[in-house]
Write an enzyme that holds these catalytic residues in place. Structure first.
Site, short mmCIF file in Angstrom:
data_model
loop_
_atom_site.label_atom_id
_atom_site.label_comp_id
_atom_site.label_asym_id
_atom_site.label_seq_id
_atom_site.Cartn_x
_atom_site.Cartn_y
_atom_site.Cartn_z
N HIS A 83 0.86 -1.19 0.00
CA HIS A 83 0.00 0.00 0.00
C HIS A 83 0.89 1.23 0.00
O HIS A 83 1.88 1.28 0.72
CB HIS A 83 -0.89 0.02 1.25
CG HIS A 83 -1.76 1.23 1.30
ND1 HIS A 83 -2.96 1.31 0.62
CD2 HIS A 83 -1.59 2.43 1.89
CE1 HIS A 83 -3.49 2.50 0.82
NE2 HIS A 83 -2.67 3.21 1.58
N ASP A 162 -15.53 1.67 6.97
CA ASP A 162 -14.55 2.68 6.53
C ASP A 162 -15.14 3.54 5.42
O ASP A 162 -14.90 4.75 5.38
CB ASP A 162 -13.26 2.01 6.05
CG ASP A 162 -12.29 3.05 5.50
OD1 ASP A 162 -11.89 3.93 6.27
OD2 ASP A 162 -11.98 3.01 4.30
N ARG A 169 -15.61 11.75 7.58
CA ARG A 169 -14.36 12.48 7.91
C ARG A 169 -14.15 13.61 6.90
O ARG A 169 -13.73 14.71 7.25
CB ARG A 169 -13.17 11.52 7.88
CG ARG A 169 -13.12 10.61 9.10
CD ARG A 169 -12.15 9.47 8.88
NE ARG A 169 -10.80 9.92 8.61
CZ ARG A 169 -9.89 9.22 7.92
NH1 ARG A 169 -10.19 8.03 7.41
NH2 ARG A 169 -8.70 9.70 7.72
N SER A 184 -8.08 3.40 8.86
CA SER A 184 -8.75 3.34 7.57
C SER A 184 -7.93 2.48 6.59
O SER A 184 -8.46 1.55 5.94
CB SER A 184 -8.91 4.78 7.04
OG SER A 184 -9.25 4.79 5.68
N LYS A 188 -8.60 -2.12 5.62
CA LYS A 188 -8.77 -2.71 4.28
C LYS A 188 -7.68 -3.75 4.03
O LYS A 188 -7.90 -4.76 3.37
CB LYS A 188 -8.75 -1.59 3.22
CG LYS A 188 -10.03 -0.74 3.30
CD LYS A 188 -9.98 0.52 2.49
CE LYS A 188 -9.17 1.59 3.12
NZ LYS A 188 -9.42 2.96 2.74
N1 URA Z 1 -6.14 6.41 2.50
C1 URA Z 1 -7.16 5.76 3.10
O1 URA Z 1 -7.56 4.68 2.67
N2 URA Z 1 -7.71 6.33 4.18
C2 URA Z 1 -7.30 7.51 4.70
O2 URA Z 1 -7.82 7.95 5.69
C3 URA Z 1 -6.24 8.18 4.04
C4 URA Z 1 -5.67 7.60 2.95
#
Ligand code: URA
Length: 455
Positions: A83, A162, A169, A184, A188
């Protein structure tokens, strides 16, 4: 569950119990917690933070809010995920995915649509004619199991808590909370259940986090969350004070990734992919050293195995694999405009966010309905930080595809020119890989200065 009690507790800096966090997020995902109460709670979190224990529980509770890939789906093979926190010109996944798959590691990756101004991995892949990223979790697992690599767009029921919370947010100016960002991203990643995870936390002017202290804090939070959930996790903190590689824009970045998979391309992009890959292999097999893995991966680039894997991946997802031999089959620019320097000297800085915003103006990003406006649009950089430049020499080329209706305006050319700071003193390229974060702590790296050569 008394939500007001939880809000009161976080408001005065208290801590929530494991049970409170799980019932809160379960209730929120099911629509039983009103948005106004969740908004108050996350604002209290923005001010007072979450402890590491709370952040870990928050992440686990979010990960459990929807579908997930069953752990062990690829046994006896090792599976890996990566990621990036995102940056301008970041096409690392397009290289690292096939490279790792060519090395025998299974990569089943779910990517979200881009949150920033330029495209994400999904947008880049969708510039390949025919390629589909709309896979169910079962299809993702089956495609990755058959050839070692599959990339799909995040499904609706992957971490629904999320998806709702991110929208909230965004609407409440609480995106920039480190524990909320960490939970967040990691929720995932946990739901995708890979055995190993490599995080690329970008730092610098073009990154989500411009300050190194914040990048280190986020990286160590995410490494702790991953390892505590049994996902072997490391993070690299890498530079985003200039775009990565030489291209920004979806089809342009696919072309650059193909060059890199051929063992050519920008030496910075190639080095970053080999560095990240060498640590994934070290996580997959404790008996291997990153230095040796780096050399082995480099030989998969020069030997053509990684490019062959990319071609197999494209075909497996319905795309036209001939693009790996003939990149003119990708969407092409209709108009190209040169940006030339008005000064001579040395490039001492590139305002990366300005380059990203200019690419967006060229229609490389998404419109209000979420569609990529022009897959051929973007910018090719002819100069990077530390390069010498003569008066009237080429700094960058702007690309406009056939779907954009207006010609490239002169103001945009000026904007890109002004993003280059040209000084009199020679400087070195910025250090690309700043630190490595493992479960043992942070190691600051010193000598990872890579030159600007393009092979
Ligand atoms: N990427 C995400 O998936 N969530 C965030 O809060 C910021 C970047």
């Amino acid at each position: 569950m008394r939500i007001t009690e939880m809000i009161q507790s976080k408001k005065v800096g208290g801590q929530l119990s494991e049970e409170q966090i799980h019932s809160l997020l379960r209730g929120y995902a099911r629509g039983c917690v009103p948005e106004h109460q969740m908004a108050a709670l996350i604002m209290a979190v923005w001010f007072n933070g979450l402890s590491r224990r709370e952040t870990i529980e928050f992440t686990r509770a979010m990960a459990e809010s929807g579908d997930s890939i069953p752990p062990g789906s690829f046994l006896p093979c090792s599976s890996a995920d990566k990621h990036s926190t995102g940056g301008v010109g970041d096409k690392t996944t397009l290289v690292l995915g096939p490279l790792l798959a060519a090395a025998g590691v299974i990569v089943a990756k779910m990517s979200g649509r881009s949150l920033g101004h330029t495209g994400g991995t999904i947008d880049k892949l969708e510039s390949i004619p025919g390629l589909s990223v709309h896979l169910s979790l079962e299809e993702l697992v089956s495609k990755a199991g058959s050839i070692g690599l599959a990339v799909g767009i995040q499904t609706e029921n992957l971490v629904p808590a999320d998806q709702k919370l991110y929208t909230l947010r965004d609407a409440t100016a609480t995106v920039d909370s480190l524990p909320l960002i960490a939970s967040s991203i990691m929720s995932k990643k946990l739901a995708c259940s890979a055995d190993t995870l490599l995080l690329d936390v970008k730092v610098g002017e073009g990154a989500l986090l411009p300050e190194i202290a914040d990048a280190q804090e986020l990286a160590s939070m995410m490494v702790e969350i991953g390892n505590s959930a049994g996902q072997r996790t490391r993070a690299a903190i890498t530079d985003m004070n200039q775009p990565l590689g030489c291209t920004i824009g979806n089809a342009l970045e696919v072309t650059e990734a193909i060059d890199t998979l051929r063992g050519r391309g920008s030496s910075q992009l190639r080095h970053l992919c080999l560095f990240l890959g060498s640590h994934v292999l070290a996580l997959c097999d404790d008996d291997t050293e990153p230095e040796e893995n780096y050399r082995n991966l480099a030989s998969l680039l020069s030997g053509g195995e990684a490019l062959d894997k990319f071609s197999e991946f494209i075909e497996n997802q319905g795309g036209d694999p001939r693009i790996t031999e003939d990149t003119s089959l990708l969407p092409q620019a209709e108009e190209m405009v040169e940006v030339r320097s008005r000064k001579c000297g040395c490039v001492c800085g590139i305002r990366t966010s300005e380059i990203g915003a200019a690419a967006q103006k060229l229609s490389a990003g998404r419109d209000a309905s979420g569609q990529v406006r022009d897959p051929a649009a973007g910018i090719v950089l002819q100069k990077k930080i530390a390069d010498e430049v003569q008066c009237n020499e080429l700094l960058a080329t702007l690309h406009r595809g056939s779907t954009a209706d207006a010609r490239i305006p002169p103001q945009l050319i000026d904007r890109v020119r002004s993003a280059f700071c040209i000084g009199e003193t020679r400087i070195l390229p910025p250090q690309l890989i700043r630190a490595l974060v493992t479960d043992e702590g942070i190691t600051h790296l010193k000598d990872h200065c890579v030159d600007n050569s393009v092979g």
